[in-house]
Design an enzyme around this catalytic site. Structure first.
Site, short mmCIF file in Angstrom:
data_model
loop_
_atom_site.label_atom_id
_atom_site.label_comp_id
_atom_site.label_asym_id
_atom_site.label_seq_id
_atom_site.Cartn_x
_atom_site.Cartn_y
_atom_site.Cartn_z
N VAL A 266 18.53 62.71 8.48
CA VAL A 266 19.36 62.97 6.42
C VAL A 266 19.43 61.63 6.20
O VAL A 266 20.51 61.10 7.24
CB VAL A 266 20.25 63.87 6.24
CG1 VAL A 266 20.82 63.73 5.18
CG2 VAL A 266 20.13 65.53 7.28
N CYS A 267 18.76 61.20 5.79
CA CYS A 267 19.22 59.80 4.52
C CYS A 267 19.03 60.41 2.54
O CYS A 267 19.36 61.25 2.56
CB CYS A 267 18.37 58.36 4.64
SG CYS A 267 16.96 59.26 4.15
N GLN A 268 19.21 59.62 1.91
CA GLN A 268 19.32 59.24 0.91
C GLN A 268 17.21 60.47 0.02
O GLN A 268 17.99 61.31 -0.73
CB GLN A 268 19.36 58.00 0.19
CG GLN A 268 20.15 58.59 -1.37
CD GLN A 268 21.06 59.40 -1.84
OE1 GLN A 268 22.25 59.61 -1.12
NE2 GLN A 268 20.74 60.56 -3.03
N LEU B 250 18.55 63.22 0.61
CA LEU B 250 20.13 64.25 0.61
C LEU B 250 19.81 64.46 -1.26
O LEU B 250 20.75 66.04 -1.47
CB LEU B 250 21.65 63.42 0.49
CG LEU B 250 22.76 64.76 0.52
CD1 LEU B 250 22.21 64.55 2.40
CD2 LEU B 250 24.18 63.17 0.85
#
Length: 133
Positions: free
Chosen positions: A92-94, A121
């Protein structure tokens, strides 16, 4: 044909720029999963969530039970995830771009079932799914 020969530099620039525009669409990205699919994976169990954002972003909110390893540190800290090689790993990243890079790193390190959260996210929050602080 005469036009192409007379304007070879213009034609070359057009072909190169067209290739540059197509490159991101043709580049291998690895497996991606939507927020709904990630939720289902987490609920089934045997899923490790790895958050590759910075410390401030992670502290602001993250997926439940996510392991925080910033992308810049992943190469040195990949050994922390060795126990998860037999599990499904969701990165997961932004927005989903950094997680693709991290997923490729994990696959090169021998992780077989690695997914990147599509949209990151931001997509998770837009779907109204919970975050932990």
């Amino acid at each position: 044909m005469k036009f192409i020969l007379d304007n070879i530099f213009i034609v070359a620039i057009a072909v190169i720029s067209g290739g540059a525009l197509l490159w991101p669409a043709l580049a291998p990205r690895g497996k991606r999963a939507t927020p709904l699919q990630v939720t289902q994976m987490i609920n089934r169990g045997k899923t490790t969530v790895v958050d590759v954002r910075g410390a401030d972003d992670f502290a602001a909110g993250h997926l439940r039970d996510a392991k925080h390893i910033p992308l810049s540190d992943l190469g040195q800290r990949i050994g922390e995830l060795d126990k998860s090689k037999s599990r499904t790993v969701v990165v997961v990243c932004q927005n989903g771009a950094r997680s693709d890079k991290a997923a490729r790193q994990l696959q090169k390190a021998g992780f077989e079932d690695v997914y990147s959260l599509e949209g990151g996210l931001a997509a998770w929050s837009a779907a109204g799914l919970p975050l932990t602080k």
